[in-house]
Motif scaffolding. Structure first.
Motif, PDB file in Angstrom:
ATOM      1  N   UNK A   1      27.496  60.201  66.317  1.00  0.00           N
ATOM      2  CA  UNK A   1      27.368  60.605  64.919  1.00  0.00           C
ATOM      3  C   UNK A   1      27.133  62.108  64.834  1.00  0.00           C
ATOM      4  N   UNK A   2      27.264  62.650  63.643  1.00  0.00           N
ATOM      5  CA  UNK A   2      27.074  64.076  63.393  1.00  0.00           C
ATOM      6  C   UNK A   2      25.598  64.429  63.580  1.00  0.00           C
ATOM      7  N   UNK A   3      25.270  65.035  64.706  1.00  0.00           N
ATOM      8  CA  UNK A   3      23.874  65.334  65.024  1.00  0.00           C
ATOM      9  C   UNK A   3      23.273  66.408  64.115  1.00  0.00           C
ATOM     10  N   UNK A   4      24.096  67.145  63.392  1.00  0.00           N
ATOM     11  CA  UNK A   4      23.580  68.128  62.443  1.00  0.00           C
ATOM     12  C   UNK A   4      22.850  67.453  61.289  1.00  0.00           C
ATOM     13  N   UNK A   5      23.114  66.168  61.080  1.00  0.00           N
ATOM     14  CA  UNK A   5      22.478  65.437  59.980  1.00  0.00           C
ATOM     15  C   UNK A   5      21.215  64.700  60.419  1.00  0.00           C
ATOM     16  N   UNK A   6      20.886  64.797  61.702  1.00  0.00           N
ATOM     17  CA  UNK A   6      19.742  64.060  62.226  1.00  0.00           C
ATOM     18  C   UNK A   6      18.490  64.941  62.264  1.00  0.00           C
ATOM     19  N   UNK A   7      17.364  64.267  62.450  1.00  0.00           N
ATOM     20  CA  UNK A   7      16.080  64.964  62.551  1.00  0.00           C
ATOM     21  C   UNK A   7      15.277  64.331  63.691  1.00  0.00           C
ATOM     22  N   UNK A   8      14.791  65.168  64.610  1.00  0.00           N
ATOM     23  CA  UNK A   8      13.939  64.724  65.705  1.00  0.00           C
ATOM     24  C   UNK A   8      12.597  65.438  65.596  1.00  0.00           C
ATOM     25  N   UNK A   9      11.544  64.738  66.027  1.00  0.00           N
ATOM     26  CA  UNK A   9      10.213  65.311  66.032  1.00  0.00           C
ATOM     27  C   UNK A   9       9.496  64.911  67.320  1.00  0.00           C
ATOM     28  N   UNK A  10       8.458  65.662  67.666  1.00  0.00           N
ATOM     29  CA  UNK A  10       7.640  65.319  68.823  1.00  0.00           C
ATOM     30  C   UNK A  10       6.596  64.284  68.410  1.00  0.00           C
TER      31      UNK A  10
END
Length: 455
Positions: A335-344
């Motif tokens: 998928x388009x990783x620019x639309x994703x959000x990751x956090x620690x």
């Protein structure tokens, strides 16, 4: 007399081991819930450098507008702190899974992980917190971990202070999913060039304690009732799946039926379990890949490795936005990783190894569970040769309107085939998931399937 007491104590211990029963935690240990631990068992404090904040109650219902059952993004104005790419991944690899690292190697030019400020948004109703605290001192493992004793008294989070891997699995399986819900969702299995034909499905989930027509003890061994109807494309439309998800699936296997529109017949569907093929999945997922993992735990040994800090998909409100089209999301390879959000965040790490003599196409699964919600967010799947095969990611978010840890979507990436499947997309649906829907047990019987499936 002392010798006799010792013998009796030993006999009792052997008896408990033989019956496969493990005791719940003590009342004193359960008092940590809501004090040093969150009500569901996460560490309340942040980490040493503050990159993971303390939990202060999570998001409230007014955190952002709730429009047409879609959750707006409370963090829409935030920008990534940094982005992990194939060029700099080495400096972050201690906080990534083997599967995430493999995605950088497989797709060095396109795969990325945008890392944002961490927010501990998890929140649930007080009744759920109360149930988890009661579970901690009353619910026990039984039948070698394949069943729960006393669970019908609480219904949620049997082991908020887990000691074993199987207890973590049970927390994920029985986590709070809200009251009865329904939605129109889309599943997509793109070709390697990114072309795709979406499959639309209606999903209905009935929770026994919120349904009408439940005949007393008949639901004591049922976690939920699930019905899925394919509505598009036309060649698949009318196929309906019905599942009664049991708790002890060794003693009473999952009950499943399928209505085949072409044959106009309702059939039992024992294949809807373990590594049976997923609905309209083009061979890219198994039945137990649904919800990241579901079903009976009896075919694996579950090793609790511990907790660690990790960059995981979190607060993915943008990914479920109705402002996006599926063309924006679906790209070749992933998928388009620019639309994703990751956090620690801190995660529980569990390794599942297939037992000798048991069968599943996945010989090992390495799994990571969010400490605040018990949602499974990363799974690395290994084949029988020990080769990393598929990478599962659950794009988590907290439904602040209903107090539910849920997913914007789930993706399973096949490293060998260069393809993937994404499930649970709602962006182009007329509205988001509806909760608190009135449901009757009569809707979830095999007799009701044929009426549902008529085209």
């Amino acid at each position: 007399m002392k010798t006799i007491k010792m013998l009796r104590t030993g006999a009792l211990a052997l008896s408990l081991l033989a019956s496969g029963v493990m005791a719940a935690v003590s009342p004193q240990e359960a008092e940590k819930l809501g004090t040093t631990l969150t009500p569901l068992g996460g560490e309340k404090a942040g980490n040493a450098d503050g990159s993971i904040p303390a939990w202060t109650g999570g998001l409230k219902p007014d955190a952002a507008p709730y429009v047409n059952n879609f959750l707006s993004d409370p963090f829409a104005n935030e920008k990534p702190l940094f982005t992990i790419t194939a060029a700099n991944v080495e400096q972050y690899k201690s906080k990534l899974s083997a599967g995430q690292l493999a995605m950088f190697k497989r797709y060095p030019d396109t795969y990325k992980i945008p890392v944002f400020t961490s927010h501990r948004t998890a929140s649930s109703p007080q009744a759920v917190y109360d149930a988890a605290k009661k579970s901690a001192t009353t619910v026990e493992l039984a039948d070698d971990g394949n069943a729960l004793r006393n669970f019908s008294q609480t219904r949620y989070y049997p082991f908020p202070i887990p000691k074993t891997g199987i207890e973590v699995i049970w927390n994920h399986t029985t986590r709070f999913r809200g009251e009865n819900f329904q939605r129109l969702s889309t599943q997509i299995t793109p070709q390697t060039n990114g072309s795709y034909a979406p499959v639309q499905m209606t999903d209905k989930l009935g929770i026994p304690q919120f349904m009408q027509g439940i005949n007393g003890g008949g639901a004591d061994n049922v976690i939920f009732y699930y019905k899925q109807e394919v509505v598009a494309p036309s060649r698949l439309a009318g196929t309906v799946l019905l599942v009664h998800e049991t708790i002890d699936q060794v003693k009473e296997p999952r009950l499943a039926w399928v209505y085949n529109a072409g044959q106009r017949r309702v059939r039992r569907a024992p294949q809807v379990a373990y590594d049976g093929p997923g609905t309209a999945a083009d061979g890219l997922r198994t039945s137990d890949n649904g919800d990241m993992f579901n079903g009976a735990p009896d075919r694996y040994d579950w090793k609790l490795i511990g907790k660690k800090e990790m960059y995981i998909p979190y607060n993915n409100y943008r990914l479920q936005s109705p402002k996006l089209k599926y063309d924006d999301i679906i790209k070749p390879g992933h998928i388009n990783q620019d639309l994703t959000r990751y956090e620690l965040h801190r995660v529980w790490e569990v390794e599942a190894t297939l037992k000798t003599g048991q069968r599943n196409i996945y010989a090992k699964r390495h799994m990571y569970f969010d400490e605040d919600t018990w949602s499974l967010v990363e799974v690395d799947h290994y084949d029988g040769r020990g080769q990393l095969w598929r990478v599962g990611e659950g794009f988590a978010m907290n439904d602040y309107q209903h107090g539910i840890g849920t997913y914007a979507s789930i993706a399973i990436n096949d490293l060998l085939a260069g393809r993937y499947i994404v499930m649970g997309l709602v962006n182009e649906s007329p509205k988001g998931a509806e909760y608190g829907v009135a449901m009757n047990m009569n809707e979830f019987t095999p007799a009701a399937l044929r009426n549902d499936g008529i085209r």
